[in-house]
Write a protein that holds these residues in place. Structure first.
Motif, PDB file in Angstrom:
ATOM      1  N   ILE A 125       0.868  -1.159   0.000  1.00  0.00           N
ATOM      2  CA  ILE A 125       0.000   0.000   0.000  1.00  0.00           C
ATOM      3  C   ILE A 125       0.913   1.220   0.000  1.00  0.00           C
ATOM      4  O   ILE A 125       1.841   1.297   0.773  1.00  0.00           O
ATOM      5  CB  ILE A 125      -0.878  -0.026   1.263  1.00  0.00           C
ATOM      6  N   GLN A 140       1.620   5.543  -0.325  1.00  0.00           N
ATOM      7  CA  GLN A 140       1.160   6.929  -0.311  1.00  0.00           C
ATOM      8  C   GLN A 140       1.958   7.654  -1.361  1.00  0.00           C
ATOM      9  O   GLN A 140       3.166   7.724  -1.275  1.00  0.00           O
ATOM     10  CB  GLN A 140       1.491   7.598   1.031  1.00  0.00           C
ATOM     11  N   GLU A 146      -3.258   5.087  -3.447  1.00  0.00           N
ATOM     12  CA  GLU A 146      -2.773   3.790  -3.003  1.00  0.00           C
ATOM     13  C   GLU A 146      -2.799   2.838  -4.186  1.00  0.00           C
ATOM     14  O   GLU A 146      -3.747   2.833  -4.959  1.00  0.00           O
ATOM     15  CB  GLU A 146      -3.691   3.219  -1.928  1.00  0.00           C
ATOM     16  N   HIS A 188       0.153   7.251   9.036  1.00  0.00           N
ATOM     17  CA  HIS A 188      -0.758   6.722   8.015  1.00  0.00           C
ATOM     18  C   HIS A 188      -0.421   5.261   7.687  1.00  0.00           C
ATOM     19  O   HIS A 188      -1.305   4.406   7.630  1.00  0.00           O
ATOM     20  CB  HIS A 188      -0.663   7.597   6.757  1.00  0.00           C
ATOM     21  N   HIS A 240      -2.404   1.174   8.437  1.00  0.00           N
ATOM     22  CA  HIS A 240      -2.725   0.063   7.538  1.00  0.00           C
ATOM     23  C   HIS A 240      -2.634  -1.282   8.240  1.00  0.00           C
ATOM     24  O   HIS A 240      -3.219  -2.262   7.789  1.00  0.00           O
ATOM     25  CB  HIS A 240      -1.831   0.089   6.301  1.00  0.00           C
ATOM     26  N   HIS A 244      -8.588   2.537   2.128  1.00  0.00           N
ATOM     27  CA  HIS A 244      -8.930   3.621   3.055  1.00  0.00           C
ATOM     28  C   HIS A 244     -10.423   3.610   3.310  1.00  0.00           C
ATOM     29  O   HIS A 244     -11.181   4.329   2.689  1.00  0.00           O
ATOM     30  CB  HIS A 244      -8.486   4.969   2.464  1.00  0.00           C
ATOM     31  N   PHE A 281     -10.841   3.990   8.581  1.00  0.00           N
ATOM     32  CA  PHE A 281      -9.424   4.342   8.440  1.00  0.00           C
ATOM     33  C   PHE A 281      -9.277   5.864   8.413  1.00  0.00           C
ATOM     34  O   PHE A 281      -8.469   6.453   9.138  1.00  0.00           O
ATOM     35  CB  PHE A 281      -8.880   3.729   7.144  1.00  0.00           C
TER      36      PHE A 281
HETATM   37 ZN   LIG Z   1      -2.699   4.416   2.680  1.00  0.00          ZN
END
Ligand SMILES: [Zn+2]
Length: 284
Positions: free
Chosen positions: A32, A34, A50, A234, A238, A253, A257
């Motif tokens: 995942i 960012q 993502e 962040h 996850h 997300h 989340f």
């Molecule tokens: Zn993320």
């Protein structure tokens, strides 16, 4: 029957060092990320995105049909998860409507297991429950062994030029998560000439390796600590939240989340800083 009921199968609690290995799942690892992107005219100024592996929606639908075949007069909405502890959860609603979340170990379950799933979902049948427990125990071990065998060697580099990621991770873990997050963290590889980039992956989390990677572009003096913390926070989230399949896609997300993400102490400040300093971050 109450209109709403939830039952769950849980993994037994394990010692901390064992749980790290126990919960790696090799077959369906998700990475995942960012990503910070230079804005396009039609896009919002910044979009963080993502990326996940291709979803196996066909297999999910197939399982949904196979279970439904044994569910007389009820509708089934099936989500497949990679949840650490909950293997099966069932919400029974009026209709009846069954909202079911299953660990992906069930994706290729044999017919006897899909029949038991249906009996468990519809009636909380105790024989079916025993049958499923045995299946979970057996596959839990197989998944663990496979994860151990296939684990790739990973170079972990926590100490940067400006920031020590381990120290950042530990302080966030204590402050927000009761020190319950069990993951490694590392700076991504460095090198190459500085240039203006169109996008940068600021952070990523690998479910399989339980590894957070942070882009070395964030290891610079003008990057405020609260911004780096926001990126790491962040990625840590996850591990807390599972990844349901919604409309055929993995939803990284979820609303839950995003709600927890907003609890970060410097949420607004970090987002503002990102908007203002986009060009500087991308020049790396
Ligand atoms: Zn993320």
């Amino acid at each position: 029957m109450p209109a709403f009921e939830q039952t769950s199968f849980l993994f037994p609690e394990r010692k901390a060092d064992e749980s790290a290995k126990a919960l790696q799942v090799a077959s369906q690892a998700a990475k995942i990320t960012q990503e910070l992107r230079r804005p396009r005219p039609e896009a919002p100024r910044i979009s963080t995105r993502e990326l996940g592996p291709a979803d196996d929606e066909r297999v999910r639908q197939d399982l949904e049909h196979r279970i439904s075949a044994h569910l007389p007069g009820g509708r089934l909405a099936l989500a497949v998860t990679d949840n650490r502890y909950t293997m099966i959860s069932v919400k029974r609603e009026k209709g009846p409507m069954y909202r079911v979340r299953l660990h992906h170990m069930f994706l290729k379950a044999p017919p006897a297991i899909t029949r038991s799933l249906a009996r468990y979902i519809a009636m909380n049948d105790s024989e079916a429950s025993k049958h499923l427990s045995a299946f979970i125990d057996e596959h839990h071990l197989v998944i663990r062994r496979a994860a151990r065998r296939q684990r790739p060697p990973v170079t972990v580099e926590t100490c940067g030029e400006v920031y020590d990621l381990q120290e950042v991770f530990d302080s966030l873990n204590g402050h927000y998560f009761g020190s319950q997050i069990d993951a490694c963290i590392t700076w991504g590889p460095r090198g190459g000439k500085r240039k203006r980039r169109r996008s940068i992956k600021m952070g990523s989390y690998s479910v399989e390796d339980r590894l957070i990677r942070v882009h070395p572009a964030l290891d610079r003096r003008f990057i405020p600590r609260y911004f780096l913390e926001w990126i790491v926070y962040h990625e840590m989230l996850h591990q807390v939240h599972d990844i349901p399949v919604v409309g055929g896609r993995r939803q990284f997300h979820t609303p839950q989340f995003l709600a927890q993400e907003r609890q970060f102490d410097h949420y607004d400040r970090a987002r503002r800083w990102e908007r203002t300093n986009l060009d500087r971050i991308l020049h790396y």
